[in-house]
Write an enzyme that holds these catalytic residues in place. Structure first.
Site, mmCIF file in Angstrom:
data_model
loop_
_atom_site.group_PDB
_atom_site.id
_atom_site.type_symbol
_atom_site.label_atom_id
_atom_site.label_comp_id
_atom_site.label_asym_id
_atom_site.label_seq_id
_atom_site.Cartn_x
_atom_site.Cartn_y
_atom_site.Cartn_z
ATOM 1 N N ASP A 57 88.307 147.105 58.651
ATOM 2 C CA ASP A 57 87.846 148.162 57.732
ATOM 3 C C ASP A 57 87.829 147.595 56.313
ATOM 4 O O ASP A 57 88.713 147.867 55.514
ATOM 5 C CB ASP A 57 88.777 149.372 57.832
ATOM 6 N N LYS A 59 85.060 147.956 54.443
ATOM 7 C CA LYS A 59 84.054 148.787 53.735
ATOM 8 C C LYS A 59 83.153 147.933 52.854
ATOM 9 O O LYS A 59 83.091 148.093 51.631
ATOM 10 C CB LYS A 59 84.733 149.882 52.907
ATOM 11 N N ALA A 61 80.555 146.455 50.622
ATOM 12 C CA ALA A 61 79.684 147.157 49.663
ATOM 13 C C ALA A 61 79.193 146.176 48.616
ATOM 14 O O ALA A 61 79.398 146.356 47.421
ATOM 15 C CB ALA A 61 80.443 148.314 49.010
ATOM 16 N N ASP A 62 78.530 145.122 49.086
ATOM 17 C CA ASP A 62 78.111 144.077 48.153
ATOM 18 C C ASP A 62 76.632 143.736 48.377
ATOM 19 O O ASP A 62 75.958 144.350 49.206
ATOM 20 C CB ASP A 62 79.023 142.844 48.348
ATOM 21 N N GLN A 169 95.283 163.938 56.579
ATOM 22 C CA GLN A 169 94.279 164.390 55.601
ATOM 23 C C GLN A 169 93.801 165.819 55.900
ATOM 24 O O GLN A 169 92.917 166.333 55.227
ATOM 25 C CB GLN A 169 93.079 163.435 55.579
ATOM 26 N N LYS A 172 91.737 168.511 62.074
ATOM 27 C CA LYS A 172 92.441 169.038 63.255
ATOM 28 C C LYS A 172 91.705 168.648 64.537
ATOM 29 O O LYS A 172 90.492 168.876 64.650
ATOM 30 C CB LYS A 172 92.523 170.561 63.169
ATOM 31 N N GLY A 189 96.128 157.020 61.218
ATOM 32 C CA GLY A 189 97.039 156.061 60.617
ATOM 33 C C GLY A 189 98.422 156.644 60.412
ATOM 34 O O GLY A 189 99.294 156.557 61.289
HETATM 35 O O1 NUP Z 1 86.137 158.205 55.064
HETATM 36 C C1 NUP Z 1 87.060 157.482 55.391
HETATM 37 N N1 NUP Z 1 88.334 157.963 55.355
HETATM 38 C C2 NUP Z 1 89.415 157.217 55.748
HETATM 39 O O2 NUP Z 1 90.537 157.736 55.713
HETATM 40 C C3 NUP Z 1 86.853 156.175 55.856
HETATM 41 C C4 NUP Z 1 87.949 155.399 56.254
HETATM 42 N N2 NUP Z 1 87.725 154.174 56.731
HETATM 43 N N3 NUP Z 1 89.218 155.924 56.181
HETATM 44 C C5 NUP Z 1 90.350 155.092 56.622
HETATM 45 O O3 NUP Z 1 90.908 155.706 57.778
HETATM 46 C C6 NUP Z 1 91.495 154.952 55.636
HETATM 47 O O4 NUP Z 1 91.309 153.848 54.802
HETATM 48 C C7 NUP Z 1 92.678 154.762 56.558
HETATM 49 O O5 NUP Z 1 92.713 153.405 57.003
HETATM 50 C C8 NUP Z 1 92.333 155.609 57.783
HETATM 51 C C9 NUP Z 1 92.937 156.990 57.754
HETATM 52 O O6 NUP Z 1 94.316 156.909 57.670
HETATM 53 P P1 NUP Z 1 95.304 158.180 57.734
HETATM 54 O O7 NUP Z 1 94.787 159.180 56.756
HETATM 55 O O8 NUP Z 1 95.236 158.693 59.152
HETATM 56 O O9 NUP Z 1 96.617 157.605 57.367
#
Ligand code: NUP
EC number: 4.1.1.23
Length: 210
Positions: A57, A59, A61-62, A169, A172, A189
């Site tokens: 991961d 991401k 962006a370049d 976050q 659900k 995570g």
């Molecule tokens: O939109 C995104 N949101 C997100 O949380 C895109 C992601 N790649 N992530 C990643 O997902 C974030 O960087 C982390 O590695 C994982 C979510 O982790 P957690 O919120 O379950 O701890």
């Protein structure tokens, strides 16, 4: 649907301990900057022995030339890579082409899961979902924190999703379960690696999606 562990811990010993505990309940491992910056990409060699799919991961962006280099290095060790769509068709195409040449996968971030994504990313997310489809990406990354958006973006792209945002976050599982199928991944995570009992937490999540 499948369970992808976001292994966002900053030290190797913790990473290994978590993996030893949860490995029976997860389908894939997502690694990002927190673990790779301290140790380098070769840490993935140690994670490979768990025989699970590994997704970087980063991401991306370049510009196309730089995206291509980062993808090539990462995919020597990983099975797939996450790239941003908003940088444009040429940048994304560079990643998808190199991944396909190496027999690996690309997941395209179209709308992120955090509140800040609503203002700048959401207005272009549907366009990005279409771009991911047209460029024949393998997955989109879309938010489980907004189930209606997740559904719409999945429909537009006609691609499987990797969806973060579950539990910590506010996303659900019961609200996204009907949207997803066996090709989709939920990304979890902190709800696993910060739990008092990561093994039990991973098992509970696996049971809920299984
Ligand atoms: O939109 C995104 N949101 C997100 O949380 C895109 C992601 N790649 N992530 C990643 O997902 C974030 O960087 C982390 O590695 C994982 C979510 O982790 P957690 O919120 O379950 O701890």
């Amino acid at each position: 649907m499948k369970l992808m562990l976001a292994l966002d811990v900053e030290d190797k010993e913790t990473a290994i301990r978590i993996l030893d505990n949860v490995i029976d309940y997860i389908d894939a491992i997502k690694v990002g900057y927190p673990l790779v910056l301290p140790y380098g990409i070769k840490i993935l060699k140690e994670i490979k022995r768990y025989n699970k799919e590994i997704i970087c991961d980063f991401k991306l962006a370049d510009i196309p030339a730089t995206n291509e280099k980062i993808a090539k290095i990462s995919l020597k060790y990983a099975d797939g890579i996450i790239a941003h769509g908003f940088v444009g068709e040429d940048s994304l195409k560079a990643v998808i082409e190199i991944a396909k040449n190496m027999g690996k996968k690309t997941a395209v971030v179209v709308e992120m899961s955090h509140p800040g994504a609503v203002r700048y990313m959401q207005p272009i997310a549907e366009d990005l979902a279409l771009l991911a489809k047209n460029l024949k990406a393998d997955y989109i990354v879309a938010p489980s924190t907004r189930p209606k958006r997740l559904k719409k973006l999945k429909e537009i792209s006609s691609l499987p999703v990797m969806t973060p945002g579950i539990i910590t976050q506010g996303g659900k599982i019961e609200e996204i379960k009907d949207i997803l199928d066996e090709k989709d991944y939920i990304i979890v995570g902190r709800a696993i690696y910060q739990a008092n009992n990561p093994k039990e937490s991973a098992k509970q999540i696996k049971d809920l999606i299984g």
